[in-house]
Design a protein around this motif. Structure first.
Motif, PDB file in Angstrom:
ATOM      1  N   GLN A   4       0.851  -1.288   0.094  1.00 19.61           N
ATOM      2  CA  GLN A   4       0.050   0.029   0.173  1.00 19.61           C
ATOM      3  C   GLN A   4       1.066   1.144   0.068  1.00 19.61           C
ATOM      4  N   PHE A  44      -0.634   8.421  -0.728  1.00 19.99           N
ATOM      5  CA  PHE A  44      -1.801   9.160  -1.942  1.00 19.99           C
ATOM      6  C   PHE A  44      -1.103   9.665  -3.161  1.00 19.99           C
ATOM      7  N   THR A  71       0.799   6.994  -5.182  1.00 16.66           N
ATOM      8  CA  THR A  71      -0.038   6.071  -5.851  1.00 16.66           C
ATOM      9  C   THR A  71      -0.729   6.942  -7.051  1.00 16.66           C
ATOM     10  N   SER A 118       0.398   5.808 -11.242  1.00 19.29           N
ATOM     11  CA  SER A 118      -1.036   5.337 -11.755  1.00 19.29           C
ATOM     12  C   SER A 118      -0.936   5.056 -13.204  1.00 19.29           C
ATOM     13  N   THR A 158     -10.786   6.719  -9.200  1.00 16.84           N
ATOM     14  CA  THR A 158     -10.917   5.657  -8.394  1.00 16.84           C
ATOM     15  C   THR A 158      -9.983   5.383  -7.212  1.00 16.84           C
ATOM     16  N   GLN A 159      -8.655   5.301  -7.601  1.00 20.79           N
ATOM     17  CA  GLN A 159      -7.714   5.186  -6.847  1.00 20.79           C
ATOM     18  C   GLN A 159      -7.724   6.284  -5.605  1.00 20.79           C
ATOM     19  N   GLU A 177     -10.579   7.895  -4.608  1.00 21.30           N
ATOM     20  CA  GLU A 177     -11.425   7.843  -3.841  1.00 21.30           C
ATOM     21  C   GLU A 177     -11.601   6.669  -3.027  1.00 21.30           C
ATOM     22  N   GLN A 178     -10.562   5.518  -3.329  1.00 20.20           N
ATOM     23  CA  GLN A 178     -10.648   4.102  -2.788  1.00 20.20           C
ATOM     24  C   GLN A 178     -12.160   3.449  -3.105  1.00 20.20           C
ATOM     25  N   ARG A 232     -12.470  11.590   2.086  1.00 21.77           N
ATOM     26  CA  ARG A 232     -13.131  10.384   1.252  1.00 21.77           C
ATOM     27  C   ARG A 232     -14.374  10.035   1.821  1.00 21.77           C
ATOM     28  N   THR A 266     -15.550   6.773   3.730  1.00 19.19           N
ATOM     29  CA  THR A 266     -15.563   6.542   5.101  1.00 19.19           C
ATOM     30  C   THR A 266     -16.751   6.999   5.802  1.00 19.19           C
ATOM     31  N   THR A 280     -18.653   3.686  -4.662  1.00 17.00           N
ATOM     32  CA  THR A 280     -17.800   3.137  -3.589  1.00 17.00           C
ATOM     33  C   THR A 280     -17.839   1.670  -3.329  1.00 17.00           C
TER      34      THR A 280
END
Length: 415
Positions: free
Chosen positions: A4, A7, A10, A14, A72-73, A75-76, A192, A195, A223
């Motif tokens: 992982q 932010f 990633t 990407s 998408t990444q 915003e998880q 986000r 959550t 989500t």
């Protein structure tokens, strides 16, 4: 060591990890309108949702897909559909998922254009109740048997009310309501919505994600938290073709994007994707500037009120502190009676008089005379928007230069 990544790391890698042609670090700009297939079955499979691929750029393009993957990444989430603007994303989401006779509960503090399109939905037979979203009890009291969706913004523009996001999410989960959260004013770097159990997340990519005022775009992210199997407005043909978890976002792509036609151009997608790489760096600076400017204005004798969640005097400061990483770059303030807001704005030398948000440069606009003019004086009063309100989108300039520009403009505006 965990796979992982952070932010920014990633986002930054990407495109490269999707392995674009010839080792390019960014997804190339694919300008093709359509794609050909050697075997017609391949084309048929794409049309029938049996295989991934591209047929016509109105509903899919490799450059746009790369941006969707990046959002998408951020915003998880599970999947994203990109649009030509944020308003196109909002319109497509409602048109795709809500029918005449259905009911939506929406924040009474919605941005002017969003409020306007909601009125259009009402004219088309969709029932909408507007409530103060800073308290979940108002959402609960508005519930009807035909309620399908709750539509909320994280921080209201321009008066910065903060919605009771977590409690609303719990209520929507309990009642099986589609919970749509517009994350534009915060961005996925600051907050986000997954959550707080959001079903769908809206972003105007034009704003903080793109960040440079050089490309329009919008997005809707699923989500993965909502059970679309029981949602009554999913079309029968999709239920036969699509995995249950993909029903909602696929219907948005088919009905909202393909049929609605609000397609994001590949050139704009590329520009936004590159701009997104620095969102954390830009927002850290913008938020720090906004906090400094809010503190300065809050004690100035010519300023009657400052609207910024980072101030302890803000009604939702505690809530904002508990759920947001930072307090954002959006703020507003009102001048005391006798101080002409036009005169003040014209005295600003560095700050730009402009209507956009999320730019690298600080922008200012008189709210009642521009972006909320069409609502009328009565509705503006209900929303707490005085005639002297000035909205700021705070940029990344050197803090001392910004403070000096506001100091000299206020000094020059003294009666």
């Amino acid at each position: 060591m965990s796979d992982q990544k952070g932010f920014t790391t990633t986002i930054l890698h990407s495109d490269r990890l999707l392995k674009p042609e010839f080792g390019a670090l960014h997804q190339p700009v694919h300008t093709a309108v359509t794609w050909g297939y050697d075997d017609v079955q391949g084309l048929v499979n794409v049309f029938q949702n049996k295989a991934k691929g591209y047929a016509y750029s109105r509903q899919g393009n490799p450059t746009v897909t790369a941006l969707e993957h990046k959002v998408t990444q951020m915003e998880q989430g599970m999947a994203t559909v990109a649009f030509s603007t944020g308003m196109a994303a909002i319109s497509a989401t409602v048109f795709a998922l809500v029918k005449a006779g259905d009911h939506i509960i929406a924040s009474s503090f919605l941005f002017g254009n969003t409020r306007s399109i909601m009125q259009t939905f009402m004219d088309l037979g969709i029932d909408i109740t507007f409530v103060d979203a800073t308290a979940v009890e108002n959402i609960k009291n508005a519930l009807q048997e035909n309620t399908r969706m709750v539509f909320i913004e994280t921080i209201a523009n321009p008066a910065t009310q903060v919605a009771d996001l977590g409690s609303i999410g719990d209520f929507c989960e309990e009642k099986g309501l589609v919970y749509v959260v517009d994350n534009t004013m915060t961005s996925p770097y600051i907050f986000r919505p997954v959550t707080v159990k959001a079903s769908l997340v809206i972003n105007s990519l034009t704003k903080y994600i793109g960040g440079h005022g050089d490309a329009l775009g919008g997005s809707v992210t699923d989500t993965g938290l909502f059970n679309w199997v029981n949602y009554p407005n999913i079309t029968a043909v999709l239920r036969q073709q699509i995995r249950p978890e993909m029903l909602g976002i696929t219907q948005i792509r088919k009905r909202g994007l393909r049929d609605g036609g609000g397609t994001l151009s590949p050139e704009a997608a590329h520009t936004i994707a590159v701009g997104a790489e620095t969102i954390a760096l830009r927002l850290d600076r913008a938020c720090a500037n906004a906090a400094a400017l809010a503190g300065f204005l809050d004690t100035h004798p010519l300023v009657s009120k400052v609207y910024y969640p980072g101030l302890e005097s803000h009604p939702q400061h505690g809530l904002a502190s508990s759920i947001f990483h930072r307090f954002g770059g959006l703020m507003s303030f009102a001048l005391h009676d006798g101080v002409d807001c036009f005169e003040f704005l014209n005295h600003l030398k560095l700050v730009i008089k402009s209507s956009n948000l999320g730019d690298t440069r600080t922008l200012a606009i008189p709210v009642a005379h521009t972006i909320f003019f069409e609502l009328g004086a009565e509705r503006r009063a209900e929303m707490g928007i005085p005639d002297s309100m000035i909205r700021l989108s705070v940029g990344i300039e050197d803090t001392a230069d910004l403070l000096e520009d506001f100091r000299q403009a206020l000094e020059a505006s003294k009666a």
